[in-house]
Design an enzyme around this catalytic site. Structure first.
Site, PDB file in Angstrom:
ATOM      1  N   PHE A  42       0.852  -1.187   0.000  1.00 47.12           N
ATOM      2  CA  PHE A  42       0.000   0.000   0.000  1.00 47.12           C
ATOM      3  C   PHE A  42       0.893   1.244   0.000  1.00 47.12           C
ATOM      4  O   PHE A  42       1.817   1.350   0.800  1.00 47.12           O
ATOM      5  CB  PHE A  42      -0.883  -0.051   1.255  1.00 47.12           C
ATOM      6  CG  PHE A  42      -1.949   1.007   1.345  1.00 47.12           C
ATOM      7  CD1 PHE A  42      -2.275   1.830   0.285  1.00 47.12           C
ATOM      8  CD2 PHE A  42      -2.661   1.167   2.526  1.00 47.12           C
ATOM      9  CE1 PHE A  42      -3.272   2.781   0.384  1.00 47.12           C
ATOM     10  CE2 PHE A  42      -3.661   2.123   2.651  1.00 47.12           C
ATOM     11  CZ  PHE A  42      -3.962   2.930   1.584  1.00 47.12           C
ATOM     12  N   CYS A  43       0.636   2.172  -0.929  1.00 45.59           N
ATOM     13  CA  CYS A  43       1.303   3.476  -0.983  1.00 45.59           C
ATOM     14  C   CYS A  43       2.833   3.309  -1.019  1.00 45.59           C
ATOM     15  O   CYS A  43       3.343   2.543  -1.825  1.00 45.59           O
ATOM     16  CB  CYS A  43       0.833   4.340   0.191  1.00 45.59           C
ATOM     17  SG  CYS A  43       1.203   6.098   0.026  1.00 45.59           S
ATOM     18  N   ILE A  44       3.572   3.974  -0.137  1.00 46.91           N
ATOM     19  CA  ILE A  44       5.036   3.904  -0.181  1.00 46.91           C
ATOM     20  C   ILE A  44       5.519   2.487   0.123  1.00 46.91           C
ATOM     21  O   ILE A  44       6.628   2.107  -0.266  1.00 46.91           O
ATOM     22  CB  ILE A  44       5.666   4.927   0.782  1.00 46.91           C
ATOM     23  CG1 ILE A  44       7.172   5.072   0.508  1.00 46.91           C
ATOM     24  CG2 ILE A  44       5.419   4.549   2.223  1.00 46.91           C
ATOM     25  CD1 ILE A  44       7.842   6.142   1.348  1.00 46.91           C
TER      26      ILE A  44
END
Length: 569
Positions: A303-305
């Site tokens: 998820f995300c970074i």
């Protein structure tokens, strides 16, 4: 009140100085010294346009004044509220005086925004001018100040001043905390009514704890799933309350699930590099999962970074002959930073070069600083809304689990964060094969050939969906791209049980994102259904669920959610 206006004056000076200096970019392609210089230079060479802007501006103010004194029909007011602008919806704004104040502000803000948009500078500078102009315009709204907000004045009279007194208490409390209260935090507790999906911490090092979730089905898929959340936030955005917990849903689908719970960086960990998040993070977690499950491969959800950490781990694993990942899922992940959205205006070469001088000494980037940066992208919703309701009206915001999480940030190590800004955001090196190395390995994402599921959210202001789509042109393996409705969080965390929103699918992957959307099919409900079916086809056979977490080597350290996620900054 005198102190209040002094603070307001100082804040305005700082805003203007930031607006003037924001385009100073050392060691970057040549451009005007400052944005203000560029804007003034443009209008000094275009007297006609400058005169037209000002003539229209003064004419609108004249019309507004004539309407106030009755010399013109009220219906001819030159400016009106934007559709859906919650700041001015209350009936108190319709009285002649406050309607005049509101219209005055709308005229002036429109003039400033048009002025910024009409700059004939290069596109990057023009966008930066427009962004900071919008920030300034949002900040000076009459709704943000007690003396020009009729709702605040009426409430103060009705409560005999108690609302203002209570608001001052809330302001002082938040000043001590260093953050704006967005929800009634007394209603939530991590491990109490948040992050309560059953599980156990079965491994930990100085960087993360590894949670193994307790199966809720008699049989589970043979191949395990490793979840890698972002390290910039606490993982429990994926495990809020039972009715909106993605982790609970995943476990209920029969996946043997492990999750990385990153530690918020403390000063003694201030020298952590991006390499450490690969070596002592993803690779260490993968090694433990393989040893506990006795399976060669696993699926990975990121998820995300967290997705960028997972993705940059794969070339390192390939160089070492570690074929551990059956598939990866990238949930709102941006690898191509050609167009990262408005956040690009918050991180520039000034920021990176200044911080690189401190990298050798290490240090911590505060999670509160990062939270303020993200909040500034939606300032009216995530800053000024709470300033008005909390401090001017003295109200306590209602309980909202997502906003509790939003205020529960995590620190990052300065070297790791600075490396991320330079290589990912500014230089866009993930799109340039072998342009940099991690763990001694040149990074080439075009060689990533594992099956990949990419989810993006259509209204995402942190990872624009068109940028997430660009990953389809980088990887060389089979890809499924799915687009969800709503934003970065609400789009991703969309429980099947609520059956809200919709998502788009398209088996074809044309070069352009908009072409993909034109040919996409809209489906009702949560994208989780599509993803769990895709993942199930890559998760092996159904076998009896393990009776105990861990194994003889990796014993239970403590119940989930563990100590790391409970630490507050």
């Amino acid at each position: 009140m005198e102190s209040f206006f002094k603070q307001l004056t100082l804040a305005n000076q700082q805003w203007m100085q930031g607006w003037i200096n924001a385009a100073k970019v050392p060691d970057a392609p040549a451009q005007p010294v400052t944005m203000l210089h560029d804007l003034i230079q443009h209008f000094s060479q275009n007297h006609g346009q400058w005169l037209e802007h000002h003539t229209n501006y003064y004419q609108e103010h004249l019309n507004l004044w004539l309407g106030l004194i009755g010399a013109k029909p009220a219906a001819e007011k030159p400016a009106s509220e934007k559709g859906g602008d919650r700041r001015f919806k209350a009936p108190e704004w319709e009285t002649p005086l406050f309607d005049y104040i509101k219209q005055n502000y709308l005229i002036t803000s429109r003039w400033l925004v048009n002025l910024a948009d009409s700059s004939h500078s290069d596109e990057a500078t023009r966008e930066k001018i427009a962004f900071f102009t919008r920030q300034f315009v949002d900040a000076i709204s009459p709704a943000n100040f007690a003396l020009t907000n009729p709702e605040v004045l009426k409430l103060a009279v009705d409560t005999k001043g108690e609302s203002l007194q209570e608001g001052m208490k809330k302001l002082l409390a938040d000043m001590e905390r260093g953050t704006i209260t967005m929800t009634d935090e007394s209603k939530f507790e991590v491990g109490g009514n948040l992050a309560i999906t059953p599980g156990s911490v079965i491994f930990e090092n100085e960087l993360f704890q590894l949670i193994q979730y307790t199966p809720s089905t008699a049989k589970v898929y043979d191949r395990p799933l490793l979840v890698v959340p972002p390290c910039v936030n606490k993982y429990y955005i994926m495990d809020l309350q039972p009715e909106n917990s993605m982790m609970r849903y995943i476990v209920e689908q029969g996946f043997t699930t492990f999750l990385v719970s990153w530690k918020s960086v403390t000063p003694e960990l201030g020298n952590l590099q991006w390499d450490d998040y690969i070596e002592r993070g993803v690779l260490e977690a993968g090694r433990v999962v393989r040893e506990i499950t006795a399976r060669e491969k696993m699926n990975v959800l990121s998820f995300c970074i967290g997705g960028e950490i997972v993705t940059t781990s794969i070339p390192v694993m390939q160089a070492r002959g570690l074929d551990w990942f059956e598939s990866i899922t990238l949930m709102t992940v941006m690898l191509d930073h050609t167009e990262p959205g408005d956040i690009k205006h918050c991180f520039d070469w000034n920021t990176v070069i200044q911080r690189e001088t401190q990298v050798a000494r290490g240090g911590v980037v505060s999670g509160k600083e990062l939270a303020r940066t993200f909040a500034s992208l939606r300032a009216n919703d995530l800053i000024w809304n709470y300033v008005v309701n909390n401090y001017l009206k003295g109200q306590t915001p209602p309980p909202f689990d997502l906003l509790y999480w939003n205020n529960d940030g995590a620190n990052l190590a300065l070297p790791m964060h600075t490396f991320f800004l330079r290589n990912m955001y500014l230089e866009n090196n993930l799109t340039k094969p072998n342009s940099f190395s991690l763990c001694g390995v040149p990074i080439d994402l075009t060689k990533v050939d594992v099956p990949t599921y990419i989810f993006a959210a259509r209204e995402d202001h942190i990872v624009p969906w068109q940028s997430a789509y660009r990953t389809t042109g980088i990887f060389s393996g089979p890809i499924r791209f799915v687009l969800g409705a709503s934003g970065h969080i609400a789009g991703a965390i969309n429980p099947v049980t609520s059956n809200k929103r919709n998502y788009w699918v398209n088996e074809a992957l044309p070069e352009e994102a908009e072409a993909w959307l034109e040919g996409a099919e809209s489906r009702p409900g949560s994208w989780w259904q599509d993803w769990s079916q895709w993942l199930g086809n890559r998760s092996g056979e159904q076998v009896a669920a393990p009776k105990k977490p861990g194994n003889a080597k990796y014993k239970v350290i403590e119940p989930a959610p563990g100590r790391y996620v409970k630490e507050r900054i």
